[in-house]
Design a protein around this motif. Structure first.
Motif, PDB file in Angstrom:
ATOM      1  N   ILE A   1       4.029   2.640  -6.479  1.00 47.37           N
ATOM      2  CA  ILE A   1       3.730   2.461  -5.065  1.00 47.37           C
ATOM      3  C   ILE A   1       3.998   3.776  -4.347  1.00 47.37           C
ATOM      4  O   ILE A   1       5.031   4.420  -4.565  1.00 47.37           O
ATOM      5  CB  ILE A   1       4.593   1.333  -4.462  1.00 47.37           C
ATOM      6  N   GLN A   2       3.074   4.171  -3.506  1.00 49.08           N
ATOM      7  CA  GLN A   2       3.171   5.451  -2.825  1.00 49.08           C
ATOM      8  C   GLN A   2       4.367   5.480  -1.870  1.00 49.08           C
ATOM      9  O   GLN A   2       4.552   4.588  -1.053  1.00 49.08           O
ATOM     10  CB  GLN A   2       1.888   5.736  -2.053  1.00 49.08           C
ATOM     11  N   LEU A   3       5.176   6.540  -1.984  1.00 46.28           N
ATOM     12  CA  LEU A   3       6.319   6.759  -1.107  1.00 46.28           C
ATOM     13  C   LEU A   3       6.062   7.989  -0.252  1.00 46.28           C
ATOM     14  O   LEU A   3       5.583   9.011  -0.748  1.00 46.28           O
ATOM     15  CB  LEU A   3       7.594   6.978  -1.924  1.00 46.28           C
ATOM     16  N   SER A   4       6.376   7.886   1.024  1.00 45.03           N
ATOM     17  CA  SER A   4       6.210   9.025   1.924  1.00 45.03           C
ATOM     18  C   SER A   4       7.510   9.213   2.688  1.00 45.03           C
ATOM     19  O   SER A   4       8.015   8.273   3.313  1.00 45.03           O
ATOM     20  CB  SER A   4       5.049   8.779   2.895  1.00 45.03           C
TER      21      SER A   4
ATOM     22  N   ALA B   1      -6.456   4.244   2.328  1.00 44.15           N
ATOM     23  CA  ALA B   1      -5.766   2.953   2.209  1.00 44.15           C
ATOM     24  C   ALA B   1      -6.760   1.819   2.451  1.00 44.15           C
ATOM     25  O   ALA B   1      -7.741   1.971   3.168  1.00 44.15           O
ATOM     26  CB  ALA B   1      -4.623   2.878   3.216  1.00 44.15           C
TER      27      ALA B   1
ATOM     28  N   SER C   1      -0.937  -4.617   1.716  1.00 47.75           N
ATOM     29  CA  SER C   1      -2.397  -4.665   1.648  1.00 47.75           C
ATOM     30  C   SER C   1      -2.919  -6.041   2.056  1.00 47.75           C
ATOM     31  O   SER C   1      -2.294  -7.061   1.778  1.00 47.75           O
ATOM     32  CB  SER C   1      -2.864  -4.365   0.217  1.00 47.75           C
TER      33      SER C   1
ATOM     34  N   GLU D   1       0.818  -1.209   0.000  1.00 46.57           N
ATOM     35  CA  GLU D   1       0.000   0.000   0.000  1.00 46.57           C
ATOM     36  C   GLU D   1       0.853   1.262   0.000  1.00 46.57           C
ATOM     37  O   GLU D   1       0.594   2.207  -0.737  1.00 46.57           O
ATOM     38  CB  GLU D   1      -0.902   0.022   1.238  1.00 46.57           C
ATOM     39  N   LYS D   2       1.870   1.286   0.856  1.00 49.38           N
ATOM     40  CA  LYS D   2       2.638   2.509   1.046  1.00 49.38           C
ATOM     41  C   LYS D   2       3.970   2.180   1.681  1.00 49.38           C
ATOM     42  O   LYS D   2       4.078   1.259   2.492  1.00 49.38           O
ATOM     43  CB  LYS D   2       1.846   3.472   1.944  1.00 49.38           C
TER      44      LYS D   2
ATOM     45  N   LYS E   1      -4.710   4.810  -6.571  1.00 52.71           N
ATOM     46  CA  LYS E   1      -3.479   4.303  -5.971  1.00 52.71           C
ATOM     47  C   LYS E   1      -2.951   5.284  -4.932  1.00 52.71           C
ATOM     48  O   LYS E   1      -2.454   4.896  -3.881  1.00 52.71           O
ATOM     49  CB  LYS E   1      -2.411   4.073  -7.053  1.00 52.71           C
ATOM     50  N   GLN E   2      -3.044   6.581  -5.247  1.00 50.53           N
ATOM     51  CA  GLN E   2      -2.613   7.609  -4.319  1.00 50.53           C
ATOM     52  C   GLN E   2      -3.697   8.671  -4.215  1.00 50.53           C
ATOM     53  O   GLN E   2      -4.370   8.981  -5.188  1.00 50.53           O
ATOM     54  CB  GLN E   2      -1.306   8.259  -4.779  1.00 50.53           C
TER      55      GLN E   2
ATOM     56  N   LYS F   1       3.728  -0.945   4.404  1.00 49.30           N
ATOM     57  CA  LYS F   1       2.437  -1.535   4.740  1.00 49.30           C
ATOM     58  C   LYS F   1       1.965  -2.378   3.570  1.00 49.30           C
ATOM     59  O   LYS F   1       1.851  -1.886   2.442  1.00 49.30           O
ATOM     60  CB  LYS F   1       1.415  -0.446   5.054  1.00 49.30           C
TER      61      LYS F   1
END
Length: 267
Positions: A70-73, A156, A97, A45-46, A151-152, A95
């Motif tokens: 894929i979401q990057l933070s 979530a 899914s 997920e992230k 996706k973003q 994380k």
């Protein structure tokens, strides 16, 4: 020696849905576990990456994540310490899914091969996981053929979504797209009517033909359906509001519309 820890939490489901809740959600930290998850095509997920540090492992993680949308933070170390409960995260936390997603083309092709007039829901930037879970639950109960989300920029799909859906999430295909307009282009190409749930119209949902192949667009909790999606939607429709309150909760509104679809199709 690298200390590798994988924490797994099983969704807290009602007893009669326990069969569907055997799938676990995972939180993974550490460079090697995250790389292994990415390379084995786990549905991530992230990924949280520590700010202002770089090494070959983190660079590889970021490269693979970007290639796979894929979401990057990027977060401070304090955030990673909290997520990993002060374990040796090595600057990365991911994380995974609880479900596997389907591609939008696969979803449409497989559904239309079995059903002439399917019904889909497109979630446009909904951010509350409980609203998403409640919509999924009602959608599955009313025979919806698939849920499409972002996706973003959207909520979530996590253990809270699973819990709120009471396991229904395991019985309905979920698809993620980069942009809502991507989903709408696909719907148009497959001759599927797109309906934006919006107060910015005089047309009531009861006057829309919901027996046709359709995709219902539900907007975010604060702003509703985005301007770009409103512009692209073939139909705009609303629920009548007879009281002094100006709007319904998005999951409640979606449920009301879905049962109008059921009423039309049963009749």
């Amino acid at each position: 020696m690298i200390n590798i820890t994988i924490e797994k939490r099983v969704a807290n489901c009602y007893p009669f849905f326990l069969y569907f809740c055997q799938m676990e959600t995972s939180e993974i930290y550490g460079i090697q576990p995250t790389l292994e998850a990415l390379k084995s095509k786990q549905t991530i997920e992230k990924i949280f990456v520590q700010k202002n540090i770089q090494n070959d492992g983190l660079k590889e993680i970021q490269s693979i994540a970007k290639d796979n949308n894929i979401q990057l933070s990027y977060v401070p170390i304090e955030k990673l310490n909290k997520l990993s409960k002060n374990e040796n995260h090595q600057g990365v936390f991911a994380k995974i899914s609880p479900i596997a997603y389907v591609g939008i083309e696969e979803l449409l092709e497989s559904t239309l091969a079995k059903k002439e007039n399917p019904f889909f829901i497109i979630l446009d930037e909904l951010t509350d996981v409980r609203n998403v879970g409640a919509i999924i639950r009602t959608a599955e109960c009313t025979g919806v053929d698939g849920i499409i989300t972002l996706k973003q920029g959207g909520a979530a799909i996590n253990e809270q979504t699973v819990k709120t859906s009471t396991g229904a999430i395991f019985n309905i295909p979920i698809c993620k797209v980069d942009h809502i307009k991507d989903a709408l282009f696909y719907m148009d190409s497959y001759n599927i009517q797109t309906i934006a749930a919006s107060e910015k119209t005089d047309q009531k949902i009861y006057d829309v033909n919901l027996k046709k192949a359709s995709a219902l667009i539900m907007g975010s909790e604060g702003k509703g359906v985005s301007k770009s999606a409103l512009k692209m939607a073939k139909v705009k429709a609303k629920l009548p509001m007879l009281g002094s309150t100006s709007s319904l909760n998005v999951s409640v509104a979606c449920g009301a519309i879905l049962y109008e679809m059921v009423r039309q199709r049963i009749n």
